[in-house]
Scaffold this motif. Structure first.
Motif, PDB file in Angstrom:
ATOM      1  N   GLY A 198       0.824  -1.193   0.000  1.00  0.00           N
ATOM      2  CA  GLY A 198       0.000   0.000   0.000  1.00  0.00           C
ATOM      3  C   GLY A 198       0.855   1.238   0.000  1.00  0.00           C
ATOM      4  N   GLU A 199       0.202   2.357   0.305  1.00  0.00           N
ATOM      5  CA  GLU A 199       0.916   3.613   0.456  1.00  0.00           C
ATOM      6  C   GLU A 199       0.226   4.445   1.525  1.00  0.00           C
ATOM      7  OE1 GLU A 199       1.043   5.590  -3.343  1.00  0.00           O
ATOM      8  OE2 GLU A 199      -1.126   5.747  -3.458  1.00  0.00           O
ATOM      9  N   VAL A 200       1.038   5.154   2.269  1.00  0.00           N
ATOM     10  CA  VAL A 200       0.553   6.046   3.319  1.00  0.00           C
ATOM     11  C   VAL A 200       1.465   7.265   3.328  1.00  0.00           C
ATOM     12  CG1 VAL A 200      -0.287   4.149   4.779  1.00  0.00           C
ATOM     13  CG2 VAL A 200       1.978   5.084   5.173  1.00  0.00           C
ATOM     14  N   GLY A 201       0.960   8.347   3.821  1.00  0.00           N
ATOM     15  CA  GLY A 201       1.822   9.509   3.922  1.00  0.00           C
ATOM     16  C   GLY A 201       1.040  10.793   3.890  1.00  0.00           C
ATOM     17  N   PHE A 202       1.660  11.817   3.313  1.00  0.00           N
ATOM     18  CA  PHE A 202       1.129  13.169   3.361  1.00  0.00           C
ATOM     19  C   PHE A 202       1.441  13.872   2.059  1.00  0.00           C
ATOM     20  CE2 PHE A 202       2.714  11.567   7.329  1.00  0.00           C
ATOM     21  CZ  PHE A 202       1.607  11.660   8.151  1.00  0.00           C
ATOM     22  N   ALA A 203       0.539  14.764   1.652  1.00  0.00           N
ATOM     23  CA  ALA A 203       0.763  15.527   0.431  1.00  0.00           C
ATOM     24  C   ALA A 203      -0.061  16.810   0.479  1.00  0.00           C
ATOM     25  CB  ALA A 203       0.371  14.702  -0.790  1.00  0.00           C
ATOM     26  N   TYR A 204       0.345  17.745  -0.332  1.00  0.00           N
ATOM     27  CA  TYR A 204      -0.458  18.933  -0.583  1.00  0.00           C
ATOM     28  C   TYR A 204      -1.233  18.675  -1.870  1.00  0.00           C
ATOM     29  CZ  TYR A 204       2.307  21.534   2.854  1.00  0.00           C
ATOM     30  OH  TYR A 204       2.912  21.974   3.998  1.00  0.00           O
ATOM     31  N   GLY A 239      -4.886  -4.757   9.751  1.00  0.00           N
ATOM     32  CA  GLY A 239      -4.238  -3.755  10.594  1.00  0.00           C
ATOM     33  C   GLY A 239      -3.030  -3.087   9.968  1.00  0.00           C
ATOM     34  N   LEU A 240      -2.787  -3.328   8.680  1.00  0.00           N
ATOM     35  CA  LEU A 240      -1.622  -2.737   8.028  1.00  0.00           C
ATOM     36  C   LEU A 240      -1.743  -1.224   7.909  1.00  0.00           C
ATOM     37  CD1 LEU A 240      -1.002  -5.362   5.202  1.00  0.00           C
ATOM     38  CD2 LEU A 240       0.389  -4.989   7.255  1.00  0.00           C
ATOM     39  N   ALA A 241      -2.938  -0.740   7.597  1.00  0.00           N
ATOM     40  CA  ALA A 241      -3.124   0.713   7.471  1.00  0.00           C
ATOM     41  C   ALA A 241      -2.834   1.403   8.801  1.00  0.00           C
ATOM     42  CB  ALA A 241      -4.530   1.039   6.985  1.00  0.00           C
ATOM     43  N   ARG A 242      -3.339   0.837   9.874  1.00  0.00           N
ATOM     44  CA  ARG A 242      -3.108   1.449  11.190  1.00  0.00           C
ATOM     45  C   ARG A 242      -1.618   1.414  11.553  1.00  0.00           C
ATOM     46  NH1 ARG A 242      -6.171   0.160  16.929  1.00  0.00           N
ATOM     47  NH2 ARG A 242      -5.192   1.868  18.043  1.00  0.00           N
ATOM     48  N   GLU A 243      -0.981   0.279  11.342  1.00  0.00           N
ATOM     49  CA  GLU A 243       0.447   0.144  11.644  1.00  0.00           C
ATOM     50  C   GLU A 243       1.272   1.155  10.852  1.00  0.00           C
ATOM     51  OE1 GLU A 243       3.872  -3.242  10.877  1.00  0.00           O
ATOM     52  OE2 GLU A 243       1.847  -3.919  11.402  1.00  0.00           O
ATOM     53  N   ALA A 244       0.989   1.234   9.555  1.00  0.00           N
ATOM     54  CA  ALA A 244       1.743   2.143   8.696  1.00  0.00           C
ATOM     55  C   ALA A 244       1.438   3.601   9.020  1.00  0.00           C
ATOM     56  CB  ALA A 244       1.415   1.843   7.231  1.00  0.00           C
ATOM     57  N   LYS A 245       0.175   3.910   9.227  1.00  0.00           N
ATOM     58  CA  LYS A 245      -0.202   5.304   9.459  1.00  0.00           C
ATOM     59  C   LYS A 245       0.302   5.786  10.817  1.00  0.00           C
ATOM     60  CE  LYS A 245      -1.586   8.858   7.673  1.00  0.00           C
ATOM     61  NZ  LYS A 245      -0.785   9.389   6.596  1.00  0.00           N
ATOM     62  N   GLN A 246       0.305   4.945  11.833  1.00  0.00           N
ATOM     63  CA  GLN A 246       0.859   5.337  13.131  1.00  0.00           C
ATOM     64  C   GLN A 246       2.338   5.698  12.985  1.00  0.00           C
ATOM     65  OE1 GLN A 246      -0.248   1.831  15.444  1.00  0.00           O
ATOM     66  NE2 GLN A 246      -1.630   3.074  16.688  1.00  0.00           N
ATOM     67  N   ALA A 247       3.067   4.888  12.240  1.00  0.00           N
ATOM     68  CA  ALA A 247       4.496   5.148  12.043  1.00  0.00           C
ATOM     69  C   ALA A 247       4.710   6.428  11.233  1.00  0.00           C
ATOM     70  CB  ALA A 247       5.152   3.956  11.345  1.00  0.00           C
ATOM     71  N   ALA A 248       3.907   6.621  10.190  1.00  0.00           N
ATOM     72  CA  ALA A 248       4.037   7.824   9.375  1.00  0.00           C
ATOM     73  C   ALA A 248       3.689   9.074  10.186  1.00  0.00           C
ATOM     74  CB  ALA A 248       3.157   7.712   8.134  1.00  0.00           C
TER      75      ALA A 248
END
Length: 174
Positions: free
Chosen positions: A76-82, A109-118
């Motif tokens: 997947g992908e997680v993160g931040f952008a404008y 639970g991958l989204a939660r794990e990744a998003k918490q870290a990000a």
């Protein structure tokens, strides 16, 4: 690069295209709801990949590709952008949080794990004081995740003919 129990989060690279494209070339559902995410063609996927690479170059942050630590598969992908979505300065001037988990891997639970870290990573950056996200109100799994991560709804706005809930998260004290 950020390592979690099951994932490595890192910026996208051109070499990711073949492994990244399938996540966007097929119909995907958002969580366990019937709201489809867009299907992109190869040209659009390539433009998306370049957009994220460029985002890192311009702003020093962007979306991460989430890679399985054992198999090296893109999950997947997680993160931040404008995105400059036109929701007004309260939304558009803050980094927007985003997340997507590949078909067949949702609900683990991958989204939660990744998003918490990000988010922990972004909390250390100056622009991480306040981040936003927008979610379709019928996407209850994403709303639940956002709330678990500390996002609070602060308004609603129309986006391409759909009323979306707007959320924000204030940096956790260090």
């Amino acid at each position: 690069m950020i390592a979690t129990e099951r994932l490595v989060l890192r910026p996208h690279a051109l070499e990711d295209f073949d492994a990244y494209a399938p996540m966007w070339l097929t119909q995907s559902m958002s969580g366990d709801i019937k709201s489809p995410l867009p299907v992109l063609n190869e040209e659009q996927v390539f433009a998306r990949l370049l957009r994220w690479i460029g985002h890192w170059q311009c702003f020093g942050f962007g979306p991460f590709v989430a890679v399985d630590r054992e198999t090296s598969a893109i999950c997947g992908e997680v993160g931040f952008a404008y995105f400059k979505r036109g929701h007004g300065p309260l939304f558009d001037q803050a980094p927007e949080a985003m997340w997507k988990i590949a078909n067949g891997l949702q609900g683990q639970g991958l989204a939660r794990e990744a998003k918490q870290a990000a988010l922990a990573w972004m909390d250390k950056r100056p622009e991480g004081n306040r981040v936003v996200c927008m979610i379709d109100p019928i996407n209850t799994p994403s709303i639940a995740l956002a709330q678990k991560l500390g996002f609070v709804e602060f308004g609603r706005n129309d986006y391409h003919g759909v009323e979306l809930a707007l959320f924000h998260r204030i940096r956790h004290p260090q």
